[in-house]
Scaffold this active site. Structure first.
Site, PDB file in Angstrom:
ATOM      1  N   CYS A 113       0.817  -1.226   0.000  1.00 27.03           N
ATOM      2  CA  CYS A 113       0.000   0.000   0.000  1.00 27.03           C
ATOM      3  C   CYS A 113       0.847   1.271   0.000  1.00 27.03           C
ATOM      4  CB  CYS A 113      -0.936   0.018   1.196  1.00 27.03           C
ATOM      5  SG  CYS A 113      -2.173  -1.284   1.128  1.00 27.03           S
ATOM      6  N   HIS A 251      -3.011   7.451   2.499  1.00 28.40           N
ATOM      7  CA  HIS A 251      -3.474   6.179   1.959  1.00 28.40           C
ATOM      8  C   HIS A 251      -4.868   5.903   2.525  1.00 28.40           C
ATOM      9  CE1 HIS A 251      -3.808   2.078   0.866  1.00 28.40           C
ATOM     10  NE2 HIS A 251      -3.681   1.619   2.093  1.00 28.40           N
ATOM     11  N   ASN A 281     -10.153   0.571  -0.246  1.00 26.17           N
ATOM     12  CA  ASN A 281      -8.693   0.598  -0.262  1.00 26.17           C
ATOM     13  C   ASN A 281      -8.200   0.016  -1.590  1.00 26.17           C
ATOM     14  OD1 ASN A 281      -5.965   0.118   0.120  1.00 26.17           O
ATOM     15  ND2 ASN A 281      -6.184  -0.755   2.164  1.00 26.17           N
TER      16      ASN A 281
HETATM   17  O1  UT7 Z   1      -3.794  -0.751   3.606  1.00 25.57           O
HETATM   18  C1  UT7 Z   1      -3.452  -1.183   4.862  1.00 25.57           C
HETATM   19  C2  UT7 Z   1      -4.154  -2.426   5.158  1.00 25.57           C
HETATM   20  N1  UT7 Z   1      -5.306  -2.446   5.909  1.00 25.57           N
HETATM   21  C3  UT7 Z   1      -5.690  -1.624   6.913  1.00 25.57           C
HETATM   22  O2  UT7 Z   1      -5.191  -0.587   7.192  1.00 25.57           O
HETATM   23  C4  UT7 Z   1      -6.847  -2.124   7.711  1.00 25.57           C
HETATM   24  C5  UT7 Z   1      -6.642  -1.907   9.210  1.00 25.57           C
HETATM   25  N2  UT7 Z   1      -7.674  -2.509  10.033  1.00 25.57           N
HETATM   26  C6  UT7 Z   1      -8.970  -2.143   9.990  1.00 25.57           C
HETATM   27  O3  UT7 Z   1      -9.368  -1.289   9.221  1.00 25.57           O
HETATM   28  C7  UT7 Z   1      -9.914  -2.757  11.000  1.00 25.57           C
HETATM   29  O4  UT7 Z   1      -9.178  -3.501  11.932  1.00 25.57           O
HETATM   30  C8  UT7 Z   1     -10.982  -3.672  10.341  1.00 25.57           C
HETATM   31  C9  UT7 Z   1     -11.969  -2.825   9.555  1.00 25.57           C
HETATM   32  C10 UT7 Z   1     -10.350  -4.709   9.453  1.00 25.57           C
HETATM   33  C11 UT7 Z   1     -11.765  -4.406  11.427  1.00 25.57           C
HETATM   34  O5  UT7 Z   1     -12.375  -3.476  12.298  1.00 25.57           O
HETATM   35  P1  UT7 Z   1     -12.283  -3.669  13.888  1.00 25.57           P
HETATM   36  O6  UT7 Z   1     -13.107  -2.608  14.474  1.00 25.57           O
HETATM   37  O7  UT7 Z   1     -10.817  -3.753  14.215  1.00 25.57           O
HETATM   38  O8  UT7 Z   1     -13.015  -5.046  14.087  1.00 25.57           O
HETATM   39  P2  UT7 Z   1     -12.436  -6.397  14.681  1.00 25.57           P
HETATM   40  O9  UT7 Z   1     -11.467  -7.034  13.725  1.00 25.57           O
HETATM   41  O10 UT7 Z   1     -11.984  -6.163  16.084  1.00 25.57           O
HETATM   42  O11 UT7 Z   1     -13.758  -7.279  14.714  1.00 25.57           O
HETATM   43  C12 UT7 Z   1     -14.888  -6.936  15.525  1.00 25.57           C
HETATM   44  C13 UT7 Z   1     -16.017  -7.874  15.180  1.00 25.57           C
HETATM   45  C14 UT7 Z   1     -15.618  -9.335  15.150  1.00 25.57           C
HETATM   46  O12 UT7 Z   1     -16.688 -10.084  15.690  1.00 25.57           O
HETATM   47  P3  UT7 Z   1     -16.617 -10.649  17.183  1.00 25.57           P
HETATM   48  O13 UT7 Z   1     -15.418 -11.528  17.205  1.00 25.57           O
HETATM   49  O14 UT7 Z   1     -16.470  -9.428  18.041  1.00 25.57           O
HETATM   50  O15 UT7 Z   1     -17.931 -11.353  17.326  1.00 25.57           O
HETATM   51  C15 UT7 Z   1     -15.499  -9.635  13.687  1.00 25.57           C
HETATM   52  O16 UT7 Z   1     -15.752 -10.984  13.371  1.00 25.57           O
HETATM   53  O17 UT7 Z   1     -16.512  -7.552  13.867  1.00 25.57           O
HETATM   54  C16 UT7 Z   1     -16.578  -8.747  13.119  1.00 25.57           C
HETATM   55  N3  UT7 Z   1     -16.385  -8.420  11.716  1.00 25.57           N
HETATM   56  C17 UT7 Z   1     -17.413  -8.119  10.896  1.00 25.57           C
HETATM   57  N4  UT7 Z   1     -18.731  -8.049  11.104  1.00 25.57           N
HETATM   58  C18 UT7 Z   1     -19.512  -7.704  10.074  1.00 25.57           C
HETATM   59  C19 UT7 Z   1     -15.231  -8.347  11.013  1.00 25.57           C
HETATM   60  N5  UT7 Z   1     -15.486  -7.998   9.740  1.00 25.57           N
HETATM   61  C20 UT7 Z   1     -16.833  -7.851   9.654  1.00 25.57           C
HETATM   62  C21 UT7 Z   1     -17.695  -7.504   8.603  1.00 25.57           C
HETATM   63  N6  UT7 Z   1     -19.024  -7.438   8.856  1.00 25.57           N
HETATM   64  N7  UT7 Z   1     -17.255  -7.226   7.357  1.00 25.57           N
END
Ligand code: UT7
Length: 362
Positions: A113, A251, A281
């Site tokens: 990225c 980014h 992204n």
């Molecule tokens: O280019 C650089 C690369 N990428 C990034 O910069 C991405 C960086 N990370 C992020 O943007 C965030 O960490 C995410 C958007 C990927 C995830 O958001 P989060 O607030 O950190 O969520 P989490 O991973 O802590 O997950 C919270 C909950 C989980 O459920 P449980 O375990 O609490 O029941 C996940 O399974 O949200 C769930 N979850 C979803 N639910 C609905 C994860 N993805 C989804 C989804 N829809 N698409």
């Protein structure tokens, strides 16, 4: 002899027409518009019906026209991508041929990225040393091809697209003023795609390893810290104060990362550019797409002090302080367009979804 600088003189994008909304996404994995929009800021993304070199062709020709140049005047093509069309040859070479930059060198650059910010720094050096005079720098990605369409924590985040700039020699004191290019390879496992390179056995692609793997919360935590700190360091190195920054072009990965970065730096929304809601992204393509749109929307005043900052796989990061020149409008427009497509983004994705064992619900 007067000092040589490297000015950004052209810019352009190629955004595939097929739109995949958050509601469409909820037909692929268990998710919702509410979750995606509130946790990431993304509302929709584009899915490409063409290969990466075709996205690069259109973005590149538009950037070259905006600079008032002909393709044959380009002497180097650098394509930042981590989704090359093939392992060999470099996609930059395909773009060089397609646009008719007959005398140009060509190379891909993969810093994930952060790739575009790296590629711009390389172009700047090539121009300042006199090795090149007019460099086409692209970020061109087709991330939809490498996503695991059963992993809702990654597939909702990314999209396809390309952006490009032209970097030209000038004796005006503009262009890249300061840059920082960094990487922490010891943390690479947090964002990787293990199953599609030359590691391991020669075998058919295995759905278990053929999709991007990401530890989202870990990437989030690091991105928020590093993007703010690296931006501050390049602003310091440029001899600017944060008050002097006209526009931060980060980014585009997650609106919460963008907001936290701006907050750390004390910048309000008027001094940060975001178009994440529309494209998700697009990896190395986010910054050149955002820069082009910022120019179109009049967000880059003549002589602007800009900051580009990125974080991603590697784990890489990169930041640049860029002094814009006096021209903020294109000299000419190109008639280059992507091939027509009036189909459905979900149908485009069907083979990829089914490869990973997923399906499209009605
Ligand atoms: O280019 C650089 C690369 N990428 C990034 O910069 C991405 C960086 N990370 C992020 O943007 C965030 O960490 C995410 C958007 C990927 C995830 O958001 P989060 O607030 O950190 O969520 P989490 O991973 O802590 O997950 C919270 C909950 C989980 O459920 P449980 O375990 O609490 O029941 C996940 O399974 O949200 C769930 N979850 C979803 N639910 C609905 C994860 N993805 C989804 C989804 N829809 N698409």
């Amino acid at each position: 002899m007067s000092q040589r600088y490297a000015e950004i003189t052209g810019w352009g994008t190629a955004l595939p027409p097929a739109v995949l909304t958050n509601d469409d996404m909820s037909r692929i994995v268990e998710t919702s518009d509410e979750w995606i929009a509130s946790r990431t800021g993304i509302k929709e993304r584009r899915i490409s019906h063409v290969d990466v070199s075709e996205l690069g062709r259109v973005a590149g020709l538009r950037a070259i026209a905006a600079a008032g140049l002909e393709p044959a005047q380009i002497d180097m093509v650098i394509n930042a991508t981590c989704t090359p069309e093939n392992l060999l040859p470099a996609t930059a070479g395909l773009i060089q041929d397609k646009i008719g930059a007959t005398g140009a060198g060509a190379m891909d650059l993969n810093a994930n990225c952060s790739g575009f910010v790296y590629a711009h720094a390389v172009a700047d050096s090539l121009v300042k040393t006199g090795a090149s005079h007019r460099v086409l720098v692209l970020g061109a990605e087709k991330f939809s091809y490498i996503l695991d369409w059963t992993d809702r924590s990654t597939c909702v985040l990314f999209g396809d697209g390309a952006g490009a700039i032209v970097v030209e020699a000038t004796d005006e004191p503009v262009g890249l003023v300061a840059s920082e290019l960094g990487n922490d390879g010891s943390a690479a496992e947090h964002l990787c795609l293990p199953g599609r390179g030359t590691a391991g056995q020669v075998a058919a692609l295995d759905p278990l390893t053929a999709g991007v793997r990401m530890n989202g919360p870990e990437i989030f935590r690091r991105a928020v810290t590093v993007m703010g700190e690296a931006s501050q360091r390049v602003v310091d190195a440029a001899g600017w104060r944060l008050e002097d920054v006209d526009l931060l072009i980060p980014h585009q990965a997650n609106q919460r990362i963008l907001d936290a970065t701006a907050r750390r730096l004390g910048l309000d929304n008027a001094r940060m550019f975001s178009n994440l809601h529309a494209y998700g992204n697009t990896s190395a393509a986010t910054i050149p797409i955002a820069l082009s749109e910022a120019l179109e929307h009049g967000r880059v005043p003549p002589g602007a002090n800009l900051v580009f900052v990125a974080f991603g796989g590697g784990l890489s990061w990169a930041a640049s302080a860029v002094k814009w020149g006096s021209r903020t409008t294109a000299i000419a427009t190109s008639d280059a367009v992507l091939p027509d497509f009036d189909g459905d983004a979900l149908e485009l994705l069907r083979p990829n979804i089914e490869f990973f064992g997923g399906s499209i619900s009605s």
